[in-house]
Structure formats: C-alpha cells, structure tokens
Design a protein around this motif. Structure first.
Motif, PDB file in Angstrom:
ATOM      1  N   ASN A   1      -6.668  12.107  -1.625  1.00 62.62           N
ATOM      2  CA  ASN A   1      -6.499  10.728  -0.762  1.00 62.62           C
ATOM      3  C   ASN A   1      -5.082  10.280  -0.140  1.00 62.62           C
ATOM      4  O   ASN A   1      -5.348   9.125   0.506  1.00 62.62           O
ATOM      5  CB  ASN A   1      -6.501   9.520  -2.397  1.00 62.62           C
TER       6      ASN A   1
ATOM      7  N   ILE B   1      -4.261   8.648   2.989  1.00 57.84           N
ATOM      8  CA  ILE B   1      -3.693   6.688   3.351  1.00 57.84           C
ATOM      9  C   ILE B   1      -2.396   7.403   4.075  1.00 57.84           C
ATOM     10  O   ILE B   1      -2.154   6.367   5.394  1.00 57.84           O
ATOM     11  CB  ILE B   1      -3.264   7.337   1.504  1.00 57.84           C
TER      12      ILE B   1
ATOM     13  N   ASN C   1      -4.652   1.476  -2.793  1.00 59.28           N
ATOM     14  CA  ASN C   1      -4.489   2.695  -1.690  1.00 59.28           C
ATOM     15  C   ASN C   1      -4.986   2.016  -0.298  1.00 59.28           C
ATOM     16  O   ASN C   1      -4.731   2.892   0.758  1.00 59.28           O
ATOM     17  CB  ASN C   1      -5.614   3.718  -2.256  1.00 59.28           C
TER      18      ASN C   1
ATOM     19  N   THR D   1       0.927  -1.430   0.329  1.00 61.09           N
ATOM     20  CA  THR D   1      -0.083   0.167  -0.352  1.00 61.09           C
ATOM     21  C   THR D   1       0.823   1.429   0.128  1.00 61.09           C
ATOM     22  O   THR D   1       2.198   1.092  -0.109  1.00 61.09           O
ATOM     23  CB  THR D   1      -0.489  -0.289   1.445  1.00 61.09           C
TER      24      THR D   1
ATOM     25  N   ASP E   1      -6.261  13.011  -6.435  1.00 57.70           N
ATOM     26  CA  ASP E   1      -4.922  12.860  -5.523  1.00 57.70           C
ATOM     27  C   ASP E   1      -4.048  12.752  -4.058  1.00 57.70           C
ATOM     28  O   ASP E   1      -3.683  12.037  -3.035  1.00 57.70           O
ATOM     29  CB  ASP E   1      -3.952  11.926  -6.481  1.00 57.70           C
TER      30      ASP E   1
ATOM     31  N   PRO F   1       0.752   5.837  -0.627  1.00 55.03           N
ATOM     32  CA  PRO F   1      -0.109   6.751  -2.094  1.00 55.03           C
ATOM     33  C   PRO F   1      -0.868   6.845  -3.316  1.00 55.03           C
ATOM     34  O   PRO F   1       0.472   5.857  -3.729  1.00 55.03           O
ATOM     35  CB  PRO F   1       0.363   8.080  -0.635  1.00 55.03           C
ATOM     36  N   PRO F   2      -1.317   7.216  -4.273  1.00 54.79           N
ATOM     37  CA  PRO F   2      -0.821   7.086  -5.233  1.00 54.79           C
ATOM     38  C   PRO F   2      -0.019   7.541  -5.989  1.00 54.79           C
ATOM     39  O   PRO F   2       1.063   8.438  -5.446  1.00 54.79           O
ATOM     40  CB  PRO F   2      -2.244   8.802  -5.862  1.00 54.79           C
TER      41      PRO F   2
END
Length: 213
Positions: A195, A199, A137, A31, A192, A33-34
């Motif tokens: 998110n 995350i 994510n 996992t 992004d 972040p983007p």
C-alpha cells in the motif's frame, strides 16, 4: 509542489489556522503511507484549534466491514485501496464541502482499531465549523471515486517521515492491537508496504510534502 519540507507541528497548526480563517467551509486533507502519522497530526490540529474552528472526519470510517471483506476474499489485504468504500467517502466529502451555516449536522463514520471495524455516525460535523480535517491513505489516488473527494479538498498535505521511523511505528501499532511481533513485522513489510508503494506514487500531487520535526 516542491521538495519535502521539515516543519514543526506548531507551524502546521498555524497553517491550518489560516485555512480555518478563510470564508466558508475549508477542507484539509492529510495523507501519506501507513505509519506516517496522519491520525496523530489530524488530532493535533483539531485539538489545537478547538471545536469551534475544526473537526476531524477521516477516511478510515469507510473501511469495508470484516464480513464484507471475508465475502470478497480480501480480508488478508485489509487496508488496500480496494478494501474501502471510496464512493461513500467521496459522497461524505462532497456533503461537507457544500454544508453551509443553517444546514443540519452531517454525521461521519469512524474506525475503531480495538474491534477493527467501522462504526456509523461516529462524529457529527456542525455546519458552522469552518475547517474539516480529513486524513487517510488514498486521498490523492487517481482511480475510482477518490478524485471526486480530492476535488473538494482545499489543501492536501503528504506526510513523508523516514522509512525506518515509519516501519517502527507500524510494527508497534500492530503489536499493540494484538499481533505478535513477528506477525506485526510481516504485516508491516508485506500488506502495508504494498500500500505504501502505491501511495508514494501520489506524492507529487500534494500541496505540501512534509517531515514533521
């Protein structure tokens, strides 16, 4: 969980190889972040170990379709935590964790960036493959059904590259798949980044936090 470690890809592959050597089925989550490099590392691990030892079954196949996102009014936030079928993903990971030799193939969906849509049954997982690598994510998220999936993962690695490198990757990716440079930068620093901030708050729950060198 300690501080971020700086490891070469080869060291991570060997760690995954040790996981594959455990008795029975092991599930490794990746996992971050983007733009962290999750898909790239998952492919690198699976390619290095080979199809008899490892297979990838990612989270992105559980993107809600564009039609569903439009109906829900979430199309402009695609990639946010509420634009995925978390219960479907948890169900898949549970099935994979319980799969034993002699069971039939379990099929998982995949996400195609070329069409920006998930495709059902895009990858088959044979019961005798010891390691399943899953990436996405929200593997460490604490809401919804995400914890049900996490409960079946033996390890979760959190990829934590420098922000400037991560943002460059994101802009390049969005541009490669059809956005103008300005649109790509706006999406990377807008949707992004929202998110990514969410995350980042799950980072402390990872078994390993790593910057790949």
């Amino acid at each position: 969980m300690g501080s971020r470690e700086r490891l070469a890809t080869g060291a991570l592959v060997e760690r995954a190889r040790r996981l594959a050597a455990r008795p029975g089925r092991t599930i490794l989550g990746i996992t971050g972040p983007p733009g962290a490099g999750k898909s790239w590392l998952a492919r690198a691990v699976v390619d290095a170990l080979g199809p008899r030892l490892a297979v990838a079954a990612g989270m992105d196949g559980f993107h809600l379709s564009n039609d569903v996102l439009n109906a829900l009014g979430r199309r402009q936030r695609k990639g946010a935590i509420d634009t995925f079928d978390d219960a479907g993903y948890a169900s898949l990971i549970t099935r994979l964790a319980r799969q034993v030799p002699g069971d039939g193939v379990v099929y998982a969906p995949v996400f195609h960036r070329e069409i920006e849509e998930p495709v059902a049954a895009g990858v088959g997982v044979d019961a005798d493959v010891p390691l399943v690598v899953t990436e996405g994510n929200y593997l460490l998220a604490t809401s919804g059904a995400w914890p049900l999936a996490r409960a079946h993962m033996d390890e979760v690695w959190f990829l934590d590259p420098p922000d400037d490198l991560r943002m460059k990757r994101l802009v390049d990716r969005h541009h490669a798949f059809g956005k103008s440079r300005d649109e790509a930068r706006a999406w990377a620093s807008g949707t992004d980044q929202v998110n990514a901030d969410l995350i980042a708050r799950t980072r402390a729950s990872a078994d390993l936090v790593v910057e790949i060198v």
